[in-house]
Design a protein around this motif. Structure first.
Motif, PDB file in Angstrom:
ATOM      1  N   MET A 100      41.380  55.446  24.398  1.00  0.00           N
ATOM      2  CA  MET A 100      42.804  55.582  23.753  1.00  0.00           C
ATOM      3  C   MET A 100      43.848  55.748  24.788  1.00  0.00           C
ATOM      4  O   MET A 100      43.734  56.791  25.548  1.00  0.00           O
ATOM      5  CB  MET A 100      42.698  56.409  22.584  1.00  0.00           C
ATOM      6  CG  MET A 100      43.932  56.748  21.856  1.00  0.00           C
ATOM      7  SD  MET A 100      44.737  55.183  21.247  1.00  0.00           S
ATOM      8  CE  MET A 100      44.368  55.419  19.442  1.00  0.00           C
ATOM      9  N   THR A 140      47.235  57.187  25.774  1.00  0.00           N
ATOM     10  CA  THR A 140      48.455  58.247  25.146  1.00  0.00           C
ATOM     11  C   THR A 140      49.568  58.160  25.836  1.00  0.00           C
ATOM     12  O   THR A 140      49.496  58.221  27.334  1.00  0.00           O
ATOM     13  CB  THR A 140      47.569  59.741  25.183  1.00  0.00           C
ATOM     14  OG1 THR A 140      46.504  59.488  24.613  1.00  0.00           O
ATOM     15  CG2 THR A 140      48.759  60.572  24.736  1.00  0.00           C
ATOM     16  N   LEU A 151      56.584  51.901  25.360  1.00  0.00           N
ATOM     17  CA  LEU A 151      56.101  51.481  24.130  1.00  0.00           C
ATOM     18  C   LEU A 151      56.168  50.004  23.884  1.00  0.00           C
ATOM     19  O   LEU A 151      55.338  49.160  23.076  1.00  0.00           O
ATOM     20  CB  LEU A 151      56.751  52.123  22.984  1.00  0.00           C
ATOM     21  CG  LEU A 151      56.766  53.518  23.010  1.00  0.00           C
ATOM     22  CD1 LEU A 151      57.283  54.375  22.029  1.00  0.00           C
ATOM     23  CD2 LEU A 151      55.311  54.060  23.441  1.00  0.00           C
ATOM     24  N   LEU A 192      53.425  48.085  25.590  1.00  0.00           N
ATOM     25  CA  LEU A 192      52.270  48.074  25.049  1.00  0.00           C
ATOM     26  C   LEU A 192      52.150  47.377  24.050  1.00  0.00           C
ATOM     27  O   LEU A 192      51.145  46.575  23.725  1.00  0.00           O
ATOM     28  CB  LEU A 192      52.006  49.632  24.740  1.00  0.00           C
ATOM     29  CG  LEU A 192      51.838  50.745  25.676  1.00  0.00           C
ATOM     30  CD1 LEU A 192      52.088  52.061  25.275  1.00  0.00           C
ATOM     31  CD2 LEU A 192      50.342  50.515  26.113  1.00  0.00           C
ATOM     32  N   ALA A 193      53.015  47.121  23.138  1.00  0.00           N
ATOM     33  CA  ALA A 193      53.051  46.285  21.785  1.00  0.00           C
ATOM     34  C   ALA A 193      53.131  44.766  22.319  1.00  0.00           C
ATOM     35  O   ALA A 193      52.371  44.036  21.460  1.00  0.00           O
ATOM     36  CB  ALA A 193      54.475  46.585  21.153  1.00  0.00           C
ATOM     37  N   ASN A 247      49.708  43.861  22.827  1.00  0.00           N
ATOM     38  CA  ASN A 247      48.846  44.204  21.699  1.00  0.00           C
ATOM     39  C   ASN A 247      47.733  45.293  21.767  1.00  0.00           C
ATOM     40  O   ASN A 247      46.762  45.192  21.611  1.00  0.00           O
ATOM     41  CB  ASN A 247      48.083  43.099  21.571  1.00  0.00           C
ATOM     42  CG  ASN A 247      49.096  41.745  21.082  1.00  0.00           C
ATOM     43  OD1 ASN A 247      49.811  41.871  20.314  1.00  0.00           O
ATOM     44  ND2 ASN A 247      48.966  40.660  21.773  1.00  0.00           N
ATOM     45  N   LEU A 248      48.366  46.601  22.616  1.00  0.00           N
ATOM     46  CA  LEU A 248      47.272  47.683  23.137  1.00  0.00           C
ATOM     47  C   LEU A 248      47.813  48.807  21.818  1.00  0.00           C
ATOM     48  O   LEU A 248      48.928  48.990  21.903  1.00  0.00           O
ATOM     49  CB  LEU A 248      47.726  48.058  24.377  1.00  0.00           C
ATOM     50  CG  LEU A 248      47.343  47.105  25.394  1.00  0.00           C
ATOM     51  CD1 LEU A 248      47.988  47.316  26.864  1.00  0.00           C
ATOM     52  CD2 LEU A 248      45.852  46.808  25.313  1.00  0.00           C
ATOM     53  N   GLU A 249      46.555  49.238  21.559  1.00  0.00           N
ATOM     54  CA  GLU A 249      46.954  50.480  20.677  1.00  0.00           C
ATOM     55  C   GLU A 249      47.108  51.820  21.695  1.00  0.00           C
ATOM     56  O   GLU A 249      46.704  51.814  22.522  1.00  0.00           O
ATOM     57  CB  GLU A 249      45.554  50.541  19.611  1.00  0.00           C
ATOM     58  CG  GLU A 249      45.538  49.743  18.669  1.00  0.00           C
ATOM     59  CD  GLU A 249      44.562  50.080  17.675  1.00  0.00           C
ATOM     60  OE1 GLU A 249      44.131  51.113  17.576  1.00  0.00           O
ATOM     61  OE2 GLU A 249      44.240  48.958  17.120  1.00  0.00           O
ATOM     62  N   TYR A 250      48.045  52.872  21.063  1.00  0.00           N
ATOM     63  CA  TYR A 250      48.201  53.946  21.847  1.00  0.00           C
ATOM     64  C   TYR A 250      48.521  54.970  20.798  1.00  0.00           C
ATOM     65  O   TYR A 250      49.029  54.871  19.672  1.00  0.00           O
ATOM     66  CB  TYR A 250      49.318  53.537  22.821  1.00  0.00           C
ATOM     67  CG  TYR A 250      50.565  53.325  22.017  1.00  0.00           C
ATOM     68  CD1 TYR A 250      51.052  51.939  21.857  1.00  0.00           C
ATOM     69  CD2 TYR A 250      51.368  54.311  21.652  1.00  0.00           C
ATOM     70  CE1 TYR A 250      52.161  51.675  21.110  1.00  0.00           C
ATOM     71  CE2 TYR A 250      52.715  54.251  21.006  1.00  0.00           C
ATOM     72  CZ  TYR A 250      53.042  52.797  20.862  1.00  0.00           C
ATOM     73  OH  TYR A 250      54.373  52.444  20.064  1.00  0.00           O
ATOM     74  N   LYS A 251      48.472  56.261  21.320  1.00  0.00           N
ATOM     75  CA  LYS A 251      48.614  57.353  20.469  1.00  0.00           C
ATOM     76  C   LYS A 251      50.187  57.876  21.270  1.00  0.00           C
ATOM     77  O   LYS A 251      50.165  58.051  22.586  1.00  0.00           O
ATOM     78  CB  LYS A 251      47.808  58.379  20.583  1.00  0.00           C
ATOM     79  CG  LYS A 251      48.030  59.492  19.812  1.00  0.00           C
ATOM     80  CD  LYS A 251      46.877  60.337  19.665  1.00  0.00           C
ATOM     81  CE  LYS A 251      47.047  61.783  19.836  1.00  0.00           C
ATOM     82  NZ  LYS A 251      46.236  62.545  20.391  1.00  0.00           N
ATOM     83  N   ASP A 291      45.382  57.566  30.564  1.00  0.00           N
ATOM     84  CA  ASP A 291      44.200  56.695  30.067  1.00  0.00           C
ATOM     85  C   ASP A 291      42.974  57.026  31.036  1.00  0.00           C
ATOM     86  O   ASP A 291      42.784  56.573  31.971  1.00  0.00           O
ATOM     87  CB  ASP A 291      44.775  55.164  30.928  1.00  0.00           C
ATOM     88  CG  ASP A 291      43.852  54.216  30.554  1.00  0.00           C
ATOM     89  OD1 ASP A 291      42.802  54.246  29.656  1.00  0.00           O
ATOM     90  OD2 ASP A 291      43.551  53.042  31.352  1.00  0.00           O
ATOM     91  N   SER A 339      57.903  43.844  18.679  1.00  0.00           N
ATOM     92  CA  SER A 339      57.711  44.911  19.565  1.00  0.00           C
ATOM     93  C   SER A 339      58.996  46.039  19.612  1.00  0.00           C
ATOM     94  O   SER A 339      58.803  47.057  19.437  1.00  0.00           O
ATOM     95  CB  SER A 339      57.502  44.493  21.134  1.00  0.00           C
ATOM     96  OG  SER A 339      58.666  43.716  21.648  1.00  0.00           O
TER      97      SER A 339
END
Ligand SMILES: N[C@@H](CCC(=O)N[C@@H](CS)C(=O)NCC(=O)O)C(=O)O
Length: 214
Positions: A1, A3, A17, A20-21, A24-28, A55, A200
């Motif tokens: 994941m 972060t 952010l 990342l969007a 299409n990447l997931e993140y916290k 990462d 995004s």
């Protein structure tokens, strides 16, 4: 994941952010305000600044470094042009946004109108804000408007990291109740509105409304 450490309203955090969007990447997002940061955080970010990306074993500060890392690790969809000329120009606009634009919009407009009253309980120096709006923003916008051609992006007509970086501090400007005068800079106003309409940016802006309690 993946972060990200940072606070939504930072133009640099938002840049990451949005990147990342777009990929299409997931993140916290680990919320972190960059004031009086801990020694622990300084091990990740020696300058004490946000954003930081984690990462796995890779920990990286700096939005430009993070975006370049993401591009190398997750090349598609690409945010950087392949052509060397266009690539160089995209890096230039990213730098222009991160330095020239943020140094006016960040401390002189957004911090005054939003951060001072909301976080530091200090009044806004409205005269200083107006001076920045009247004297410092126009040359920045004149330049950008002159660089815009047709298409979805400022570089080679294609959406790229340049558009992400330029549009990011302009979200802060909007939070601070200041918008691009569409009579004076019609092309720029139209372009930025279109970039802010991308899913995004919409997701990032929506998360910020929650940050501001909206
Ligand atoms: N070049 C850095 C700049 C990061 C930066 O200045 N972040 C601000 C928040 S918008 C910060 O952490 N400021 C705290 C400080 O300067 O101590 C980047 O692109 O990430």
């Amino acid at each position: 994941m993946l972060t990200v450490y940072g606070a939504n309203p930072s133009p640099y955090v938002r840049k990451v952010l949005v990147a990342l969007a777009e990929k299409n990447l997931e993140y916290k997002l680990e919320p972190l305000m960059p004031f009086n940061v801990s020694d622990e955080f300084k091990k990740m970010s020696p300058l004490g600044k946000i954003p930081v990306l984690q990462d796995g074993d890779t920990t990286l500060p700096d939005s430009s470094v993070i975006c370049a890392y993401l591009e190398r690790k997750f090349p598609e969809p690409a945010l950087y042009p392949k052509d060397p000329h266009a690539y160089g120009r995209a890096l230039w606009f990213e730098e222009y946004a991160d330095t020239a634009m943020v140094s006016v919009i960040g401390p002189k407009i957004f911090a005054q109108r939003i951060i001072n009253p909301l976080i530091f309980k200090k009044p806004c120096d409205e005269e200083a804000v107006q001076k920045a709006i009247d004297e410092e923003l126009p040359p920045l916008f004149d330049y950008l408007q002159g660089q815009l051609g047709d298409g979805d992006g400022i570089v080679a007509g294609r959406f790229s990291i340049a558009d992400v970086a330029i549009a990011s501090p302009l979200v802060n400007m909007q939070h601070a109740r200041c918008s691009i005068d569409a009579q004076r800079w019609p092309k720029l106003a139209k372009h930025i509105a279109a970039v802010h309409e991308r899913p995004s940016f919409r997701a990032a802006i929506e998360a910020e409304r929650k940050f501001f309690g909206g």
